[in-house]
Scaffold this active site. Structure first.
Site, PDB file in Angstrom:
ATOM      1  CD  GLU A 206     -11.262   2.079   0.590  1.00  0.00           C
ATOM      2  OE1 GLU A 206     -11.688   3.250   0.568  1.00  0.00           O
ATOM      3  OE2 GLU A 206     -10.057   1.805   0.542  1.00  0.00           O
ATOM      4  CD  GLU A 385      -7.693   0.329  -2.470  1.00  0.00           C
ATOM      5  OE1 GLU A 385      -7.414   1.435  -1.943  1.00  0.00           O
ATOM      6  OE2 GLU A 385      -8.729   0.109  -3.121  1.00  0.00           O
TER       7      GLU A 385
END
Length: 490
Positions: A206, A385
């Protein structure tokens, strides 16, 4: 503060200012939902060999922050500064995974996990971020990888999950171009050290969150508030990704490598032309600004020209080829969509969770996966995720419903031809949730905040059944399960 700003601050600035790159190429806007196949009425079975898994990250679960030669990371520094985290919480102990490794491995085996995605603490293996390896720190990851393989679980290693060594931050961190090479050197050492056991590698976790919360709002480590240099750090992160991919190829190790990107499909909140334009603009910041460099080797048309001078200066001749080094997979992290109005404001159209930024919209996962295939080709995808926090303790039926609906959306994407190879639930364990400390619980496994004892939640029992049958029964329906006790006997 939120773990992830869905509507990133950098994106908000671009939308509010009305500055956008050239219109996206045909088929590249995520502003309209895709047409999903009609959900099957019967059981939903995933392809043979589908990698059902769970994810964690080093600073969030390991603890042992000052043991066996580990050096501090930016999160050690940040979390110890007053007012930075909920209740002053830190990751000093976290879920104590460092000392409970084999207990946690047995929990994974009992769940039936096929894959486990973890991260390596850069400062545990290289306390100064560079130089000689810390043998005791590296040994922990050898034991982890060996333990996974012995239990029939595939290790998936993330090299950077936000915990830059403080020693490198003191030298400028991601604002400095040199940090990209420091990261590549570290990655190379990991490939040679662990590459006989780990065959799936993720470079960055991320980077969008690092930029928006670490360098724009300052609510995550390293706590900087400077829009002018935020995307300088972002460019250097992407450069680090490309250099690490090159190092992987040079190592001769077998397996695959890619990046883990958090992506949010962007929709017009109404039928107006203004909302559609704002959605296309925001899609560049939320998605294409990360996908295009990694998968196409370039920033979106017009994006760089709209950046501050320091960002433009940071991008040098030859960088595009590095950013676009061929990867073997893309790791997708999906939590929620963005609906935007004609003024560029976010409009929530669906229920949220304890994390109020997390707007629950499973169809967004289908739209995202099919959009990636449509715009970027038939690259192998894995979800690394997806999950939610809840105030429910162990009878977490809301988490079961959340996961069930997202699994069903993923199945529809597979039916539509998406080459989805795995799904990793966030998270295996309740953990240190960054600026939220221990106030949010995301785990399939309850971790007692005082004793760190483990107990399987209802969602863990339910997920075990999903894995055993490789899918969902009754078109995605599921019945809540009864929570279990602590880890099984070895």
């Amino acid at each position: 503060m939120r773990r992830r700003h869905l509507f990133t601050l950098a994106a908000a600035g671009a939308v509010a200012a009305g500055c956008s790159p050239d219109d996206p190429a045909p088929g590249r806007s995520a502003a309209a939902p895709a047409q999903a196949p009609t959900p099957a009425a019967g059981p939903l079975r995933f392809p043979d060999g589908f990698a059902w898994g769970a994810s964690t990250s080093a600073y969030q679960i390991e603890g042992a922050a000052a043991e066996d030669g580990r050096g501090p990371s930016v999160w050690d520094t940040f979390s110890h500064q007053p007012g930075r985290t909920h209740g002053g919480d830190t990751g000093d102990v976290a879920a104590d995974h460092y000392h409970r490794l084999y207990e946690d491995l047995d929990l994974m085996k009992d769940l039936g996990l096929k894959s486990y995605r973890f991260s390596i603490s850069w400062s545990r293996v290289l306390p100064q971020g560079r130089g000689a390896l810390n043998a005791k720190g590296l040994d922990f990851y050898h034991r982890l990888a060996d333990g996974l393989l012995a239990r029939g679980i595939t290790p998936v290693a993330t090299l950077f999950h936000w915990d830059t060594p403080q020693a490198l931050q003191d030298r400028g961190g991601w604002e400095q171009r040199d940090c990209a090479q420091w990261f590549a050197d570290y990655a190379q050492q990991m490939f040679y050290s662990l590459g006989d056991k780990v065959t799936t590698w993720l470079t960055l976790n991320e980077p969008k969150t690092v930029v928006s919360l670490g360098y724009v709002t300052g609510t995550h480590a390293p706590g900087i508030k400077d829009r002018k240099i935020a995307n300088v750090a972002g460019h250097h992160l992407l450069l680090a990704h490309g250099l690490a991919v090159r190092a992987f190829r040079a190592s001769g190790r077998k397996g695959g490598i890619g990046a883990a990107l958090n992506l949010s499909p962007v929709y017009a909140a109404d039928g107006s032309a203004g909302a559609a334009k704002q959605a296309a603009t925001l899609d560049v910041e939320e998605n294409r600004r990360w996908l295009d460099p990694v998968l196409l080797g370039k920033y979106p048309d017009g994006w760089l020209a709209g950046q501050p001078a320091p960002v433009r200066a940071a991008v040098r001749d030859g960088d595009a080829a590095v950013l676009g080094e061929r990867t073997d997979l893309l790791a997708v992290q999906y939590y929620n969509p963005v609906f935007v109005d004609a003024k560029g404001g976010r409009v929530k159209q669906h229920p949220t969770t304890q994390a109020t930024w997390l707007e629950v919209y499973p169809d967004g996962l289908y739209d995202l996966l099919t959009r990636i295939k449509r715009d970027y080709g038939d690259i192998p995808l894995t979800i690394t995720e997806n999950g939610m926090p809840t105030t429910n303790d162990v009878q977490d039926d809301d988490r079961i419903a959340f996961l069930r609906d997202h699994f069903a959306a993923a199945h529809r994407a597979v039916q539509a031809g998406v080459r989805l190879q795995g799904f990793h639930v966030w998270s295996l364990l309740d953990n240190f949730e960054w600026a939220e400390g221990y106030s949010q619980r995301w785990g399939l496994i309850r971790v007692d905040p005082a004793t760190r004892d483990r107990r399987r939640k209802a969602s863990a029992e339910w997920y075990r059944a999903v894995i055993a049958r490789n899918g969902l029964d009754g078109g995605g329906s599921a019945q809540p399960s009864q929570p279990g006790r602590t880890s099984p006997a070895s």
